[in-house]
Design a protein around this motif. Structure first.
Motif, short mmCIF file in Angstrom:
data_model
loop_
_atom_site.label_atom_id
_atom_site.label_comp_id
_atom_site.label_asym_id
_atom_site.label_seq_id
_atom_site.Cartn_x
_atom_site.Cartn_y
_atom_site.Cartn_z
N VAL A 341 -5.93 27.62 -17.60
CA VAL A 341 -4.71 27.03 -17.07
C VAL A 341 -4.37 25.82 -17.94
CG1 VAL A 341 -3.60 25.94 -15.09
CG2 VAL A 341 -5.23 27.82 -14.74
N VAL A 342 -3.21 25.81 -18.56
CA VAL A 342 -2.89 24.77 -19.54
C VAL A 342 -2.03 23.64 -18.99
CG1 VAL A 342 -3.13 26.35 -21.48
CG2 VAL A 342 -0.88 26.06 -20.39
N GLY A 343 -1.46 23.81 -17.80
CA GLY A 343 -0.60 22.75 -17.29
C GLY A 343 -0.05 23.06 -15.91
N VAL A 344 0.97 22.30 -15.53
CA VAL A 344 1.57 22.41 -14.19
C VAL A 344 3.09 22.50 -14.35
CG1 VAL A 344 1.82 21.32 -11.94
CG2 VAL A 344 -0.30 21.00 -13.23
N GLU A 345 3.71 23.44 -13.64
CA GLU A 345 5.17 23.55 -13.66
C GLU A 345 5.79 22.27 -13.09
OE1 GLU A 345 6.95 25.77 -14.95
OE2 GLU A 345 5.65 27.50 -15.25
N PRO A 346 6.97 21.85 -13.61
CA PRO A 346 7.60 20.58 -13.17
C PRO A 346 7.77 20.48 -11.66
CG PRO A 346 8.72 21.45 -15.10
CD PRO A 346 7.75 22.50 -14.68
N GLU A 347 8.19 21.58 -10.99
CA GLU A 347 8.40 21.52 -9.54
C GLU A 347 7.08 21.25 -8.80
OE1 GLU A 347 9.21 23.99 -11.48
OE2 GLU A 347 11.42 24.15 -11.46
N ALA A 348 6.00 21.87 -9.28
CA ALA A 348 4.69 21.65 -8.67
C ALA A 348 4.21 20.23 -8.94
CB ALA A 348 3.69 22.67 -9.20
N MET A 349 4.45 19.72 -10.15
CA MET A 349 4.03 18.35 -10.47
C MET A 349 4.78 17.34 -9.61
SD MET A 349 1.99 16.48 -12.22
CE MET A 349 1.42 17.32 -13.70
N ASP A 350 6.06 17.61 -9.32
CA ASP A 350 6.82 16.72 -8.44
C ASP A 350 6.16 16.62 -7.06
OD1 ASP A 350 8.68 16.13 -10.35
OD2 ASP A 350 10.17 17.59 -9.65
N LEU A 351 5.73 17.77 -6.53
CA LEU A 351 5.06 17.76 -5.23
C LEU A 351 3.73 17.01 -5.30
CD1 LEU A 351 5.61 21.43 -3.97
CD2 LEU A 351 6.71 19.35 -3.12
N LEU A 352 3.00 17.21 -6.37
CA LEU A 352 1.69 16.57 -6.52
C LEU A 352 1.80 15.05 -6.65
CD1 LEU A 352 0.15 19.18 -8.97
CD2 LEU A 352 -0.77 18.64 -6.71
N THR A 353 2.86 14.58 -7.28
CA THR A 353 3.00 13.13 -7.49
C THR A 353 3.67 12.41 -6.32
OG1 THR A 353 5.04 13.56 -8.74
CG2 THR A 353 3.01 13.24 -10.01
N THR A 354 4.29 13.17 -5.41
CA THR A 354 4.96 12.53 -4.27
C THR A 354 4.19 12.70 -2.96
OG1 THR A 354 6.34 14.51 -3.94
CG2 THR A 354 7.26 12.71 -5.28
N TYR A 355 3.16 13.52 -2.96
CA TYR A 355 2.34 13.73 -1.77
C TYR A 355 1.54 12.46 -1.47
CZ TYR A 355 -1.23 15.95 1.21
OH TYR A 355 -2.07 16.29 2.24
N SER A 356 1.21 12.22 -0.20
CA SER A 356 0.58 10.95 0.19
C SER A 356 -0.93 10.90 -0.06
CB SER A 356 0.84 10.67 1.68
OG SER A 356 0.27 11.69 2.48
N TRP A 357 -1.60 12.03 -0.27
CA TRP A 357 -3.02 12.10 -0.60
C TRP A 357 -3.93 11.27 0.30
CZ3 TRP A 357 -3.96 16.15 -3.27
CH2 TRP A 357 -3.04 16.60 -4.22
N PRO A 358 -4.01 11.63 1.59
CA PRO A 358 -4.90 10.89 2.50
C PRO A 358 -6.37 10.96 2.08
CG PRO A 358 -4.11 12.92 3.53
CD PRO A 358 -3.29 12.73 2.29
N GLY A 359 -6.76 12.02 1.34
CA GLY A 359 -8.14 12.13 0.87
C GLY A 359 -8.32 11.60 -0.54
N ASN A 360 -7.27 11.03 -1.11
CA ASN A 360 -7.31 10.37 -2.41
C ASN A 360 -7.76 11.29 -3.54
OD1 ASN A 360 -6.37 7.54 -1.85
ND2 ASN A 360 -7.94 7.76 -0.28
N ILE A 361 -8.52 10.75 -4.52
CA ILE A 361 -8.86 11.51 -5.73
C ILE A 361 -9.68 12.74 -5.41
CG2 ILE A 361 -9.92 11.38 -8.02
CD1 ILE A 361 -9.43 8.34 -7.91
N ARG A 362 -10.58 12.62 -4.43
CA ARG A 362 -11.40 13.77 -4.07
C ARG A 362 -10.52 14.92 -3.57
NH1 ARG A 362 -16.03 15.99 -5.31
NH2 ARG A 362 -17.24 14.11 -4.91
N GLU A 363 -9.50 14.60 -2.78
CA GLU A 363 -8.60 15.65 -2.29
C GLU A 363 -7.83 16.29 -3.44
OE1 GLU A 363 -5.03 16.34 1.01
OE2 GLU A 363 -5.63 14.30 0.46
#
Length: 478
Positions: A341-363
């Motif tokens: 896997v070489v990368g992340v599609e822009p739409e998926a990256m948008d979701l990943l960067t705007t999610y609140s991540w309650p479990g932080n880096i481990r999540e």
């Protein structure tokens, strides 16, 4: 749900000892694998998801110390308990300084084994809630990945205090990487060639915390058949990392304060005063000032620990670091899972960067691992992400169902529990099927990917009607 029985590997060249330990741990509810030497033990470690290793020191082909080094290179959080005879206790102590979790001295009783195994697995579980150590690479300083303002401030503090004897208190939510910072403090100090000893205080029963930290003398209590050094002694000349410091009972806090102030203590049941040179780093995800107000944490100990305070930002506060972290995790799991896997599609990256991540880096790490495992395309897409990310909410999301299935469920006579059970069964079947497909039908490797035992996966396959065999991931069984 998929079985979560812990899997223990016993490595010993004495058949009788393997048989005794295996029988006891099986009775205690663990899945047990055995190996007759270190070479076989390493092979089983590569093939299975092992939660704990119990290994002899002296073995043919590959000895216990070599097994320890190789296993920790693969999985730094893997607890390893060494088995030693009286004449090799010094070697076992050296193993602890190299990263072993604990040791058992022959002859040992079943209660001692039970205590150490439970303590080790609890520590393993708690480690799973924190960010795992990572290797320095592009965009990393002090072995930490990120360049956001919060991390820039962290780097400045580390540069000033790493090579000092000053006590440091690290605070932050679970999964933010507190152990990583503690290791950075040690590795960038003049103590780096000395032991780095870590203790998760939340994993130690309250009645055992004193002997864990300060050791004990023979006969100090029932089961103390030999003397044993505590973690302060093991860390001599190096760094002692006390994680979840807020879990230490108040009566022990007085003794800990004295050890910090005077650099001395006595073992449980002993009268000899032991002096040590230890740099202490503590960490907590709790608000110690609130604990002080409630009377469950001493103010004088807090001031002694908080000489330099480091607060780690939550992942949602450093969203600009998420692409860098994802790049690191993609490389890590491509290698481990033999993917590309070489990368992340822009739409998926948008979701990943705007999610609140309650479990932080481990999540984040867990999400990337699962997405890489089940992805059949070179770039991760929105549909490769879990439902809670797609919905933007960290709360429990419904298991995806086709609209027709959902309407049928709502209009049928079955209750909610029955529908949830059906949906969970469907999800389990998908996970198991895809893991088997990913591994070419190899049940052992699929179990490792799913982080369950081989036996547990076989039982689940039987329950779901999935037949064992290469390429048979979706085929019906008997």
């Amino acid at each position: 749900m998929l079985p979560e029985r812990k899997q223990v590997l016993i490595v010993d060249d004495e058949p009788n000892l393997r048989k005794i330990l295996s029988a006891q741990l099986s009775r205690d509810g663990y899945d047990v694998l055995t190996a007759e030497d270190g070479e076989q033990g390493l092979q089983l470690l590569r093939e299975h998801h092992i939660d704990l290793v119990v290994t002899d020191l002296k073995m043919p082909k590959v000895d216990g110390m070599t097994l320890l080094r190789e296993a920790l290179r693969e999985d730094p959080d893997l607890p390893i308990v060494m088995i030693t005879a009286h004449g090799t206790v010094d070697t076992a102590v050296e193993a602890l300084k190299l990263g072993a979790f604990d040791y058992l001295t022959k002859p040992f009783d079943k209660d001692e084994v039970r205590q150490i195994v439970a303590k080790a697995l609890k520590t393993r579980q708690l480690a799973g809630e924190e960010a795992s150590p990572t290797e320095p690479g592009a965009g990393a300083r002090f072995g930490i990945i990120g360049s956001s303002p919060g991390l820039t401030e962290l780097y400045a503090v580390l540069e000033r205090v790493a090579d000092t004897p000053t006590t440091v208190l690290i605070t932050g939510e679970s999964g933010t990487g507190k152990e990583l910072v503690a290791r950075a403090l040690h590795d960038h100090s003049s103590r780096k060639d000395k032991p780095f000893i870590k203790v998760n205080c939340a994993a130690i029963p309250k009645e055992l915390i004193e002997s864990e930290l300060f050791g004990y003398e023979r006969g100090a209590f029932t089961g103390a058949v030999t003397s044993k050094p505590g973690r302060f002694e093991l860390a001599g000349g190096g760094t002692l990392f006390l994680d979840e410091i807020g879990e230490i009972p108040v009566e022990m806090q007085v003794k800990l304060l004295r050890a910090l102030q005077e650099s001395e203590f006595e073992r449980v049941g002993g009268i000899k005063t032991i002096r040590v040179d230890v740099r202490l780093v503590a960490a907590t995800n709790r608000d110690l000032e609130k604990l002080i107000a409630h009377g469950s944490f001493r103010k004088d100990l807090f001031y002694r620990l908080n000489v330099v305070g480091i607060r780690l930002p939550a992942l949602r506060e450093r969203a600009t670091d998420i692409p860098l972290l994802i790049e690191h995790f993609l490389a890590k799991f491509n290698e481990r899972l033999k993917k590309s896997v070489v990368g992340v599609e822009p739409e998926a990256m948008d979701l990943l960067t705007t999610y609140s991540w309650p479990g932080n880096i481990r999540e984040l790490e867990n999400v990337v691992e699962r997405a890489v495992l089940f992805s059949d395309v070179p770039r991760l897409r929105v549909q490769d992400l879990p439902p809670e990310l797609r919905s933007g909410s960290p709360s429990v999301s419904p298991v995806p169902m086709a609209e027709a299935d959902l309407q049928a469920a709502l209009s049928s006579e079955g209750g909610m529990k029955e529908h949830v059970k059906v949906a969970m069964s469907r999800l389990e079947r998908e996970l198991v099927s895809r893991a088997l497909l990913q591994t070419g039908g190899n049940v052992t490797h699929a179990a490792r990917l799913l982080k369950i035992s081989r036996k547990g996966l076989q039982l689940k396959m039987k329950e779901l009607g999935l037949r064992e065999g290469a390429g048979g991931a979706g085929e019906k069984g008997e």
